[in-house]
Design a protein around this motif. Structure first.
Motif, mmCIF file in Angstrom:
data_model
loop_
_atom_site.group_PDB
_atom_site.id
_atom_site.type_symbol
_atom_site.label_atom_id
_atom_site.label_comp_id
_atom_site.label_asym_id
_atom_site.label_seq_id
_atom_site.Cartn_x
_atom_site.Cartn_y
_atom_site.Cartn_z
ATOM 1 N N THR A 66 0.834 -1.206 0.000
ATOM 2 C CA THR A 66 0.000 0.000 0.000
ATOM 3 C C THR A 66 0.866 1.252 0.000
ATOM 4 O OG1 THR A 66 -1.887 -1.021 1.094
ATOM 5 C CG2 THR A 66 -1.642 1.348 1.365
ATOM 6 N N SER A 86 -4.125 10.540 -0.569
ATOM 7 C CA SER A 86 -4.582 9.436 -1.418
ATOM 8 C C SER A 86 -3.987 8.122 -0.948
ATOM 9 C CB SER A 86 -4.220 9.686 -2.885
ATOM 10 O OG SER A 86 -2.823 9.560 -3.083
ATOM 11 N N GLN A 88 -3.302 4.060 -2.263
ATOM 12 C CA GLN A 88 -3.216 3.153 -3.408
ATOM 13 C C GLN A 88 -2.782 1.771 -2.941
ATOM 14 O OE1 GLN A 88 -0.646 4.432 -6.589
ATOM 15 N NE2 GLN A 88 -1.489 2.955 -8.050
ATOM 16 N N GLU A 92 -4.365 -1.796 -7.211
ATOM 17 C CA GLU A 92 -5.170 -0.692 -7.727
ATOM 18 C C GLU A 92 -4.353 0.060 -8.779
ATOM 19 O OE1 GLU A 92 -8.258 0.448 -7.308
ATOM 20 O OE2 GLU A 92 -8.855 -1.148 -5.916
ATOM 21 N N ARG A 94 -4.496 3.077 -9.896
ATOM 22 C CA ARG A 94 -4.199 4.496 -9.648
ATOM 23 C C ARG A 94 -4.537 4.834 -8.201
ATOM 24 N NH1 ARG A 94 -8.511 3.939 -12.889
ATOM 25 N NH2 ARG A 94 -7.147 4.174 -14.698
ATOM 26 N N PRO A 95 -3.977 5.932 -7.682
ATOM 27 C CA PRO A 95 -4.303 6.343 -6.310
ATOM 28 C C PRO A 95 -5.784 6.658 -6.157
ATOM 29 C CG PRO A 95 -2.355 7.504 -7.124
ATOM 30 C CD PRO A 95 -2.956 6.809 -8.297
#
Length: 441
Positions: A66, A86, A88, A92, A94-95
């Motif tokens: 993460t 943000s 991420q 994932e 993108r953030p």
């Protein structure tokens, strides 16, 4: 009002910070924000991706993959402010934006005898009292320089990681396989001195998406407050005569959510009700209600709130949201703005502080801003109180006493972002053996 906090023998800020307080340094002004496809509320900073320079950026990848990213700045009243936070998780693309802005909004300190009352952020130099941190106070981390208007910069922001204990543990139904991991949080904090007190302002960011923020009060009890009458203090030191005056610390935070890049969000309140019928097991129902207008809310058994994205969904098609997890609070009934645990108000750029917000018309405290206006760009104000009845162990220095809350991800990702690869297919109800073969729950 007796001004105990600023007795000449008590005010011990660095000379430069004291000079700034005397000069009346202004809070950094925030200009209007251009409209965007997924706009944040006008007035608070919008940072597409992470739009700050390297000295103002924090980025950390934690165990489990993460990554947290954010910008930080420092204001002469609010102290540490985080922008564009943000999250991420591994996998994932993108953030995921969580917060547009998060900051303290007030530390209100009334004494039980009614002779003193302080608003530390807006009236008593909280931001100007940032303290230099020694390397041993930021183990394994980096200390960043805090710049104040017309004052010498201070090495006052610690960015590090800290162990948080078990991230998860699950034993297999058969065999000796155990999935377990220990967690580490990203920790960002400053220390601010106001009179005899020192406040540690912490923000923690966990690998599972949880955000925790808290303020820890330490320093020393005021030597000028050992004159409490009966029922308004506690004997400190030898014998029963010298009583330290009891007081409250009512800490407020201001949160401007920016889920999936937009501050246009929904607020929902959930309440659970348990029904007992003779001869039957109790049943519990949970129902959610949309909070469509400004609200001054209080906690109750089995009540919670969440802020829901209007711009994004997780891999299961569920709207992303963050839940307010409010812990213990000693609610102070002495002022209208301290009588509620949480406030949801429609965004207004000049409403920055929960009390003594003198830069804004239409009332100077958060309770006066709840006027039934429709919530489109909600601002969340959280109030956590602590009634400090001193004890012998508070001298000296005073052990840290903490007050704060958590923001817990709810459907931000389709599964636990730390799920081991061999359990990645367990989304939804897993295959279950026939009832006769099941044991336990």
């Amino acid at each position: 009002m007796q001004d105990r906090r600023f007795h000449p023998a008590r005010r011990r800020l660095p000379a430069a910070a004291a000079l700034v307080a005397l000069l009346g340094a202004a809070v950094t002004a925030l200009g209007p924000v251009p409209a965007r496809a997924a706009p944040s509320a006008p007035g608070d900073p919008v940072l597409p991706g992470i739009g700050c320079g390297p000295n103002s950026m924090i980025e950390k990848t934690l165990d489990g993959g993460t990554t947290w990213r954010m910008c930080w700045r420092y204001e002469s009243k609010a102290g540490l402010v985080l922008d564009g936070v943000s999250y991420q998780p591994k996998g994932e693309p993108r953030p995921i934006r969580v917060l547009t802005t998060g900051a303290l909004a007030q530390i209100h300190v009334p004494y039980d005898d009614g002779k003193a009352e302080y608003d530390d952020l807006t009236s008593y130099g909280f931001g100007d009292g940032v303290q230099p941190l020694a390397p041993q106070e930021c183990p394994g981390g980096v200390i960043k320089q805090v710049k104040l208007p017309r004052a010498t910069p201070v090495n006052g922001l610690c960015v590090t990681t800290r162990a948080s204990g078990h991230a998860y543990r699950a034993a297999a139904d058969a065999g000796d396989k155990v999935w377990t991991a220990q967690g580490k949080d990203l920790l960002v904090y400053t220390v601010n001195k106001v009179g005899w007190y020192e406040y540690i302002t912490e923000w923690r960011f966990a690998a599972d998406g949880t955000i925790a923020t808290q303020v820890g009060a330490t320093g020393n009890l005021s030597p000028f407050d050992y004159d409490a009458g009966d029922d308004r203090g506690w004997p400190i030191g030898k014998g029963p005569k010298s009583k330290a005056t009891s007081h409250s610390h009512n800490v407020f935070w201001r949160l401007n959510f920016g889920l999936d890049g937009s501050s246009k969000a929904k607020v929902q309140q959930f309440d659970s009700t348990t029904v007992n019928k003779p001869g039957e097991p109790p049943t519990t129902t949970t129902r959610g209600t949309d909070v469509t207008k400004e609200l001054a809310g209080n906690t109750a058994p089995q009540r919670w709130w969440r802020i829901v994205s209007t711009a994004g969904r997780n891999g299961d098609g569920h709207p992303r949201s963050y839940e307010l997890v409010l812990g213990n609070s000693d609610k102070y009934p002495g002022r209208p703005y301290t009588r509620n645990d949480v406030y949801f108000t429609q965004y207004n750029g000049c409403q920055k502080f929960a009390s003594h917000n003198t830069d804004c018309g239409g009332g100077t405290s958060v309770d006066s801003w709840v006027n039934g206006q429709a919530l489109e760009y909600p601002i969340v104000w959280v109030n956590v109180g602590f009634h400090h009845v001193a004890r012998d162990e508070d001298q000296t220095p005073m052990p840290v006493h903490w007050q704060g809350f958590r923001l817990s991800p709810r459907d931000v990702t389709a599964m636990n972002p730390l799920t081991p690869p061999e359990l990645a297919d367990q989304n939804g109800q897993p295959g279950m053996p026939p009832p006769a073969e099941r044991t336990g729950r």
